[in-house]
Design an enzyme around this catalytic site. Structure first.
Site, PDB file in Angstrom:
ATOM      1  N   GLU A  24      -5.389   5.460   3.672  1.00 23.79           N
ATOM      2  CA  GLU A  24      -5.269   4.456   4.724  1.00 23.79           C
ATOM      3  C   GLU A  24      -6.192   3.268   4.466  1.00 23.79           C
ATOM      4  OE1 GLU A  24      -3.865   8.046   7.252  1.00 23.79           O
ATOM      5  OE2 GLU A  24      -5.650   7.731   6.037  1.00 23.79           O
ATOM      6  N   THR A  25      -5.719   2.112   4.885  1.00 28.55           N
ATOM      7  CA  THR A  25      -6.506   0.874   4.924  1.00 28.55           C
ATOM      8  C   THR A  25      -6.349   0.296   6.321  1.00 28.55           C
ATOM      9  OG1 THR A  25      -6.154   0.424   2.574  1.00 28.55           O
ATOM     10  CG2 THR A  25      -6.778  -1.443   3.958  1.00 28.55           C
TER      11      THR A  25
END
Length: 294
Positions: free
Chosen positions: A49-50
């Site tokens: 995830e970002t």
């Protein structure tokens, strides 16, 4: 023409020891980025995830976060929630209410509270529960290649913004021994509209945690493979333990990431008076700098 840069942090979540938790990239001041740019950046960071910090639109929110996997956007995820809060606070942000943060995300408003030692916990969002049909129990055992599933705790799809099929096995050792058939598992989890399975098993009384947890992903926005440490899945497990009246007490701990060489530590606390379940852990910053935007 000078390229625009913004603040950037890469943090490790559910650990106080670098490289033992789940990494997260946090992009600050992302209001000018569109969906395609955020997705391109999330693919480039190559992390599970970002997150992107943008200005909140809800008056009660301290901040607004958008959460992207390499495959798409999620309305909520646990380790990005804790990691983003850590990065924001470390950058100098002062909460509207000391010791409390309110995060705006795709799932709505999520409350966070400070724990001792600088860690934070989020209030688990409500989950949609979908029991796995009993006629798929055999297929689930075959897909996980184990005869250790405790079917007295009915496996259920739990969707709190990130969907997981929650499965209890008889022991932490049985959890660690699982070597799944990914293709077969994908067919089973599709029946309850999830893209992964969260398997948990109890440790012995003197073990390193109350439960051992593994999150096995088979595609969709969650990606594929095994996730090191997973806030949404631990929140889902906590919710199902409560619904099935199997809580080990008002508080417990979970260890995750062991087979990957990680040592994630998750704390869970039930606040029955407020009807909230708190899922928390430590976060440590690994990279602190700037990010060049396209």
């Amino acid at each position: 023409m000078t390229a625009r840069t913004v603040r950037f942090k890469q943090v490790d979540v559910f650990t106080a020891v670098p490289f033992k938790g789940n990494p997260l990239a946090v992009i600050f001041d992302a209001d000018d980025l569109d969906d395609a740019q955020m997705q391109a950046i999330a693919r480039w960071t190559n992390l599970s995830e970002t997150t992107f910090l943008v200005k909140p639109t809800e008056p009660a929110a301290d901040y607004h976060v958008r959460i992207f996997t390499m495959g798409g956007e999620l309305p909520f995820a646990g380790h990005p929630t804790l990691g983003t809060a850590h990065a924001l606070l470390e950058s100098g942000y002062q909460p509207k209410t000391p010791g409390t943060l309110v995060q705006q995300c795709g799932a709505g408003l999520v409350e966070l509270n400070a724990l001792d030692g600088g860690a934070w916990a989020f209030a688990a969002p409500p989950a949609r529960v979908t029991p796995l049909p009993a006629d798929l129990y055999g297929a689930l055992s075959d897909a996980l290649r184990t005869d250790a599933i405790d079917f007295s705790a009915q496996p259920c799809g739990m969707d709190n913004g990130a969907p997981w099929l929650v499965v209890r096995v008889n022991s932490a050792a049985a959890c660690l021994a699982i070597e799944p058939d990914a293709a077969a598992l994908a067919r089973v989890v599709a029946a309850v509209h999830t893209h992964g399975v969260a398997v948990y098993g109890p440790h012995d009384a003197n073990g390193p945690a109350t439960f051992e947890v593994r999150c096995l992903m088979v595609g969709g926005n969650l990606g594929a493979g095994e996730d090191p440490v997973t806030g949404s899945a631990n929140a889902a497990i906590a919710g199902l333990l409560s619904a099935q009246q199997r809580r080990p007490g008002l508080a417990y701990t979970a260890r995750q990431g062991t087979v990957l060489g990680r040592a994630g530590q998750v704390s869970v606390r039930y606040d029955d008076a407020a009807n909230k379940t708190w899922v928390g852990g430590s976060t440590v910053t690994i990279v602190d700098g700037t990010f060049r935007l396209p």
